[in-house]
Design an enzyme around this catalytic site. Structure first.
Site, PDB file in Angstrom:
ATOM      1  N   GLY A   1      -1.708  -1.093  -1.859  1.00 52.65           N
ATOM      2  CA  GLY A   1      -3.153  -1.213  -1.970  1.00 52.65           C
ATOM      3  C   GLY A   1      -3.913  -0.015  -1.441  1.00 52.65           C
ATOM      4  O   GLY A   1      -5.125   0.107  -1.663  1.00 52.65           O
ATOM      5  N   ARG A   2      -3.213   0.888  -0.750  1.00 54.99           N
ATOM      6  CA  ARG A   2      -3.875   2.097  -0.249  1.00 54.99           C
ATOM      7  C   ARG A   2      -2.872   3.245  -0.166  1.00 54.99           C
ATOM      8  O   ARG A   2      -2.918   4.059   0.742  1.00 54.99           O
ATOM      9  CB  ARG A   2      -4.504   1.847   1.118  1.00 54.99           C
ATOM     10  CG  ARG A   2      -3.542   1.345   2.186  1.00 54.99           C
ATOM     11  CD  ARG A   2      -4.218   1.333   3.540  1.00 54.99           C
ATOM     12  NE  ARG A   2      -3.294   0.949   4.596  1.00 54.99           N
ATOM     13  CZ  ARG A   2      -3.451   1.267   5.874  1.00 54.99           C
ATOM     14  NH1 ARG A   2      -4.469   2.010   6.237  1.00 54.99           N
ATOM     15  NH2 ARG A   2      -2.592   0.872   6.775  1.00 54.99           N
TER      16      ARG A   2
ATOM     17  N   LYS B   1      -0.703   7.899   1.996  1.00 56.49           N
ATOM     18  CA  LYS B   1      -1.145   6.598   2.498  1.00 56.49           C
ATOM     19  C   LYS B   1      -2.580   6.737   3.001  1.00 56.49           C
ATOM     20  O   LYS B   1      -2.898   7.665   3.750  1.00 56.49           O
ATOM     21  CB  LYS B   1      -0.228   6.150   3.630  1.00 56.49           C
ATOM     22  CG  LYS B   1      -0.535   4.776   4.209  1.00 56.49           C
ATOM     23  CD  LYS B   1       0.498   4.437   5.266  1.00 56.49           C
ATOM     24  CE  LYS B   1       0.189   3.105   5.938  1.00 56.49           C
ATOM     25  NZ  LYS B   1       1.164   2.786   6.999  1.00 56.49           N
TER      26      LYS B   1
ATOM     27  N   GLY C   1      -8.792   0.829   0.422  1.00 62.47           N
ATOM     28  CA  GLY C   1      -7.726   1.785   0.133  1.00 62.47           C
ATOM     29  C   GLY C   1      -7.690   2.977   1.068  1.00 62.47           C
ATOM     30  O   GLY C   1      -6.975   3.947   0.802  1.00 62.47           O
TER      31      GLY C   1
ATOM     32  N   ARG D   1       3.700  10.339   3.940  1.00 64.88           N
ATOM     33  CA  ARG D   1       4.893   9.691   4.483  1.00 64.88           C
ATOM     34  C   ARG D   1       6.121  10.074   3.656  1.00 64.88           C
ATOM     35  O   ARG D   1       6.066  10.132   2.427  1.00 64.88           O
ATOM     36  CB  ARG D   1       4.725   8.174   4.493  1.00 64.88           C
ATOM     37  CG  ARG D   1       5.913   7.443   5.083  1.00 64.88           C
ATOM     38  CD  ARG D   1       5.569   6.036   5.519  1.00 64.88           C
ATOM     39  NE  ARG D   1       5.189   5.185   4.409  1.00 64.88           N
ATOM     40  CZ  ARG D   1       4.702   3.944   4.559  1.00 64.88           C
ATOM     41  NH1 ARG D   1       4.514   3.469   5.771  1.00 64.88           N
ATOM     42  NH2 ARG D   1       4.388   3.221   3.506  1.00 64.88           N
TER      43      ARG D   1
ATOM     44  N   ARG E   1      11.406  -2.400  -1.072  1.00 64.89           N
ATOM     45  CA  ARG E   1      11.354  -3.377   0.012  1.00 64.89           C
ATOM     46  C   ARG E   1      12.034  -4.683  -0.412  1.00 64.89           C
ATOM     47  O   ARG E   1      12.231  -4.912  -1.623  1.00 64.89           O
ATOM     48  CB  ARG E   1       9.897  -3.661   0.382  1.00 64.89           C
ATOM     49  CG  ARG E   1       9.072  -2.382   0.619  1.00 64.89           C
ATOM     50  CD  ARG E   1       7.589  -2.639   0.320  1.00 64.89           C
ATOM     51  NE  ARG E   1       6.834  -1.382   0.316  1.00 64.89           N
ATOM     52  CZ  ARG E   1       6.160  -0.892   1.343  1.00 64.89           C
ATOM     53  NH1 ARG E   1       6.145  -1.544   2.485  1.00 64.89           N
ATOM     54  NH2 ARG E   1       5.499   0.238   1.247  1.00 64.89           N
TER      55      ARG E   1
ATOM     56  N   ASP F   1       7.651  -7.525   3.087  1.00 64.06           N
ATOM     57  CA  ASP F   1       7.086  -6.352   2.406  1.00 64.06           C
ATOM     58  C   ASP F   1       7.138  -5.108   3.288  1.00 64.06           C
ATOM     59  O   ASP F   1       6.871  -4.000   2.807  1.00 64.06           O
ATOM     60  CB  ASP F   1       5.648  -6.617   1.953  1.00 64.06           C
ATOM     61  CG  ASP F   1       4.744  -7.067   3.084  1.00 64.06           C
ATOM     62  OD1 ASP F   1       4.976  -8.172   3.610  1.00 64.06           O
ATOM     63  OD2 ASP F   1       3.832  -6.319   3.473  1.00 64.06           O
TER      64      ASP F   1
ATOM     65  N   ASP G   1       6.210   1.446   8.210  1.00 69.50           N
ATOM     66  CA  ASP G   1       4.933   0.807   8.540  1.00 69.50           C
ATOM     67  C   ASP G   1       4.779   0.616  10.049  1.00 69.50           C
ATOM     68  O   ASP G   1       5.384  -0.277  10.638  1.00 69.50           O
ATOM     69  CB  ASP G   1       4.756  -0.523   7.800  1.00 69.50           C
ATOM     70  CG  ASP G   1       4.537  -0.315   6.308  1.00 69.50           C
ATOM     71  OD1 ASP G   1       3.824   0.634   5.962  1.00 69.50           O
ATOM     72  OD2 ASP G   1       5.083  -1.085   5.501  1.00 69.50           O
TER      73      ASP G   1
END
Length: 496
Positions: free
Chosen positions: A87-88, A108, A121, A171, A178, A252, A262
């Site tokens: 989403g971002r 990201k 986002g 990143r 995932r 996720d 993350d």
């Protein structure tokens, strides 16, 4: 940077082709030259900060890149969401490193996609810099981890509790596939895509399975599941070795590559307690320090569920084949965990008695120490670092003998009984027990200072120390102190 974009060659149900949002005034804040060298990103290009800012903010697209937002689902705190996705974030593509390994390059905080679910986002500068610091620290600690190539300020404001400067993180990961990616297609009954994804993941991460021509489809999928489980065990044992708490182990956020990915509400444990949790959204302690192994097994069970249709057409047969692998997780984890604790105490292997029965001398000694650390509220990192030092420092040995009582003598006696010299034990412990970690209060202080001043010198000093976590540098002591309140009031927050 030479891109080779295998994921974007899959069917378009796997992603949305979409470009990063344009930003107003991109400025390169942090640049990881060591990682750039590994990715063969060198020459005049790397010296042009203005040009780097354009590319790694998303304003310009690197030649050969094919930006996409990946689709995936996920169990979030135990509840299934059938559609999440990037989403971002925008996956620019894949590159080969100097060692021939393939890595994803992802932006990201780079703008909205169809997976944004009404989000903006964007990413604020604090979470962006946190990910840079924490991922570099984890990498240096020897924990499998994604890394950051760059942090670029956007010149635009991001509105969270208050208005904050925006940033884009670049990143680098072995992939961004995932557990939730498999759940996405399984939940839709899209077995063709599920099989394509599994084949892609095997070829990318476990090519040895592909090379074994004796395996049928069911066996290949079971070998894949077993290999992913092994990666997760290795990852979580390393988290526990250094005191890392992920904070949001949703499916996720569980990469099948076995990398830490993350870094939103992550934190480091100070005072030892298995129930330690800092995430503001983990109100029930689901992802507490001591729960991470059980959650890892739970996540692997969700992966197994998604793969069942590929294991056998008859659900009962598929479950009968997959279930032993999930059950084996506990046994394999416990063995790896006990060996890790033995290493932290200077023993390269479990004692003979420990191998024959649970609760042998090595395992019992380690568990007794952890119980004593919890009762006395001792710092996890500092205690093991002091034990290491005590093997060559009589004064430190005397202090620990007083503080830990009979336990200290039992430990030294066990080393002697096992024929392990102080030098041998110290060498192993020095490679296993860090002398410095990214302590929460230092991370927060540096982020606050940077947000206010924009001066990266303190970050640079911090990273210099964190990149050498097993050796004392002249400036290491600056970042070894414990928080005044023992982190009792510390909370972390998701960066979205």
């Amino acid at each position: 940077m030479k891109f080779s974009n295998s994921y974007s060659q899959l069917d378009n149900v796997f992603y949305q082709r979409t470009s990063p949002a344009q930003v107003s005034r991109p400025q390169l804040l942090l640049w990881n030259q060591e990682l750039a060298d590994q990715l063969l990103l060198t020459g005049d290009f790397c010296r042009d900060k203005a040009l780097l800012a354009q590319y790694f903010s998303g304003n310009r697209i690197l030649e050969g890149a094919d930006p996409i937002a990946q689709a995936y689902a996920g169990h979030q705190f135990g509840s299934f969401n059938p559609q999440l996705g990037d989403g971002r974030a925008h996956l620019l593509g894949e590159v080969l490193s100097d060692n021939g390994l393939r890595y994803d390059i992802q932006l990201k905080g780079s703008g909205q996609t169809r997976f944004s679910r009404q989000g903006d986002g964007k990413c604020a500068i604090g979470p962006a810099v946190r990910e840079y610091i924490m991922s570099e620290a984890m990498y240096a600690l020897g924990v499998p981890s994604s890394r950051c190539l760059a942090v670029t300020a956007t010149g635009d404001l991001v509105f969270r509790e208050t208005a904050k400067p925006g940033a884009v993180v670049t990143r680098v990961a072995a992939s961004h596939i995932r557990v939730g990616t498999f759940e996405y297609f399984a939940a839709r009954g899209d077995l063709e895509s599920l099989e394509a994804l599994t084949g892609f993941a095997i070829n990318r991460h476990f090519p040895e399975i592909t090379l074994n021509s004796d395996l049928d489809r069911s066996q290949r999928v079971l070998h894949f599941l077993s290999a992913v489980i092994d990666k997760q065990i290795t990852l979580i044992v390393n988290w526990l070795r250094v005191g890392f708490i992920h904070g949001v182990m949703n499916t996720d956020n569980t990469a099948i590559s076995g990398e830490t990915i993350d870094f939103g509400p992550c934190a480091m444990m100070g005072i030892y307690h298995p129930g330690t949790v800092f995430s503001s959204i983990d109100t029930r302690g689901r992802y507490a320090f001591g729960n991470q192994a059980a959650i890892g097994q739970w996540n692997m069970a969700r992966l197994a569920e998604a793969l069942l249709p590929l294991i056998d057409e008859i659900p009962e047969k598929a479950v009968a084949l997959a279930e032993p692998l999930i059950r084996q997780f506990s046994r394999d984890f416990e063995q790896a965990y006990q060996l890790m604790l033995a290493n932290k105490l200077g023993m390269a292997s479990l004692t003979a008695q420990s191998n024959e029965q649970a609760g042998g001398p090595t395992a019992s000694l380690a568990e007794d120490l952890l119980a004593q650390m919890q009762e006395q509220e001792l710092d996890y990192t500092q205690t093991f670092a002091r034990l290491t030092l005590s093997l060559e420092n009589a004064e430190e040995a005397a202090k620990l003998s007083h503080e830990l009582g009979p336990w200290y003598g039992k430990w030294r006696t066990l080393l002697t009984d096992e024929g392990i010299t102080a030098d041998t034990a110290k060498s192993l412990m020095a490679d296993t027990n860090p002398v410095v970690i990214p302590r929460n209060h230092h991370v927060e202080a540096i982020l606050t200072e940077y947000e206010q001043s924009g001066d990266s010198r303190e970050i640079d000093d911090f990273l210099t120390v964190l990149r050498t976590p097993y050796k004392l540098l002249p400036q290491t002591q600056k970042f070894q102190d414990l928080p005044a309140d023992g982190d009792r009031h510390y909370r972390t927050f998701c960066g979205t």
